[in-house]
Design an enzyme around this catalytic site. Structure first.
Site, mmCIF file in Angstrom:
data_model
loop_
_atom_site.group_PDB
_atom_site.id
_atom_site.type_symbol
_atom_site.label_atom_id
_atom_site.label_comp_id
_atom_site.label_asym_id
_atom_site.label_seq_id
_atom_site.Cartn_x
_atom_site.Cartn_y
_atom_site.Cartn_z
ATOM 1 N N HIS A 1 -2.083 -0.230 2.459
ATOM 2 C CA HIS A 1 -1.905 0.650 3.629
ATOM 3 C C HIS A 1 -3.056 0.453 4.621
ATOM 4 C CE1 HIS A 1 1.617 2.929 2.601
ATOM 5 N NE2 HIS A 1 1.101 3.491 1.521
ATOM 6 N N HIS B 1 -1.478 -0.847 -3.876
ATOM 7 C CA HIS B 1 -0.608 -0.150 -2.923
ATOM 8 C C HIS B 1 -1.448 0.574 -1.852
ATOM 9 C CE1 HIS B 1 2.993 2.314 -1.805
ATOM 10 N NE2 HIS B 1 2.049 3.164 -1.466
ATOM 11 N N GLU B 2 -2.407 1.373 -2.279
ATOM 12 C CA GLU B 2 -3.185 2.179 -1.327
ATOM 13 C C GLU B 2 -4.032 1.306 -0.405
ATOM 14 O OE1 GLU B 2 -2.864 5.341 -0.618
ATOM 15 O OE2 GLU B 2 -1.271 5.377 -2.102
ATOM 16 N N GLU C 1 5.794 2.234 3.193
ATOM 17 C CA GLU C 1 5.765 2.286 1.734
ATOM 18 C C GLU C 1 6.256 0.965 1.134
ATOM 19 O OE1 GLU C 1 4.437 4.631 -0.394
ATOM 20 O OE2 GLU C 1 3.636 5.097 1.580
HETATM 21 ZN ZN LIG Z 1 2.013 4.656 0.008
#
Ligand SMILES: [Zn+2]
Length: 267
Positions: free
Chosen positions: A143, A139-140, A201
């Site tokens: 980004h 997830h990170e 997100e």
């Molecule tokens: Zn996030």
């Protein structure tokens, strides 16, 4: 400046903005890009080095640091493969991956442009296992590789009417450094606990699941992990509540993304 000059200047800024949009080769979404990837990577490298010299980094021999490095490398390899297969290998040029574990009670992790990753020891009691750590890092890191910070920084530059011309050394411009720090500063302002907008997100959840699955981690662990994060409740900073996908909404969307993610999971 008279009215006509002002109108012309505004039109110039808007025209500039229009030509500074680029379609993301992976997500297909148009993103404002007033700063170049190499510019943000340069600033990120400076901030990352500063962070590592002013925070207690766990030694490379620490068992959890070894795990962070192992998971990070596997996710990075999966991303490199995925971007290569989608004709987007150039997006990762300048990436020089680094994964560090830092002693801190904060429940957090983040990735800066250029592949500079930090996991805080406070996250590990919530991840509880290597697979959940892979979910967070997927997830990170998404980004970063999806250019979310750079896009957010560009939007703020535009909002403040700051023109960034060609090769201007951003690191020497206090306004741009200030905006960079608002977007990326490795404080409570970034990371797992202080997410970007819902749009970002969702992208990070979507591709993060795929990258974790490709790296050999069961994407289904995302559901119990985000439930454990939700259960932290009051420990979350209040700012989270304003612009964060409601926990139930996020779980429902993760469930919906699971069939696709599982097609990448070979076990
Ligand atoms: Zn996030």
């Amino acid at each position: 400046m008279n009215k006509h000059h002002l109108a012309a200047a505004l039109a110039g800024v808007l025209l500039f903005a229009e030509f500074s949009c680029a379609r993301n080769p992976i997500t297909g979404r148009k993103q404002l890009a007033l700063v170049s990837e190499s510019q943000v990577q340069g600033m990120a490298l400076t901030e990352y080095k500063k962070f590592l010299t002013t925070n207690p980094v766990a030694p490379a021999t620490n068992a959890n640091a070894i795990m962070v490095n192992r998971v990070g490398r596997r996710i990075a390899d999966a991303i490199t493969k995925y971007y290569g297969e989608h004709g987007a290998a150039d997006v990762l040029s300048g990436y020089n991956w680094e994964f560090n574990l830092v002693e801190s009670k904060e429940v957090n992790a983040w990735c800066m442009p250029g592949g500079k990753v930090v996991v805080y020891t406070g996250l590990l009691p919530v991840t509880q296992n290597e697979t959940a750590l892979a979910i967070v890092l997927g997830h990170e890191i998404t980004h970063a590789v999806a250019g979310h910070g750079r896009e957010k920084m560009s939007n703020q530059l535009l909002a403040q009417g700051i023109q960034v011309a060609g090769d201007v050394a951003l690191g020497n411009n206090p306004n741009t450094v200030n905006i960079f720090n608002q977007v990326y500063a490795p404080t409570a302002q970034v990371g797992v606990l202080l997410p970007y907008s819902r749009k970002y997100e969702y992208e990070a959840d979507h591709y993060g699941l795929i990258f974790a699955a490709m790296a050999g981690y069961d994407p289904r662990e995302a559901v119990p992990f985000w439930k454990r994060m939700a259960a932290l409740g009051g420990e979350k900073p209040p700012v989270l509540l304003s612009d964060h996908p409601a926990d139930e909404d996020r779980i429902a969307k993760l469930e919906a993304l699971m069939p696709e993610a599982l097609t990448y999971y070979k076990h």
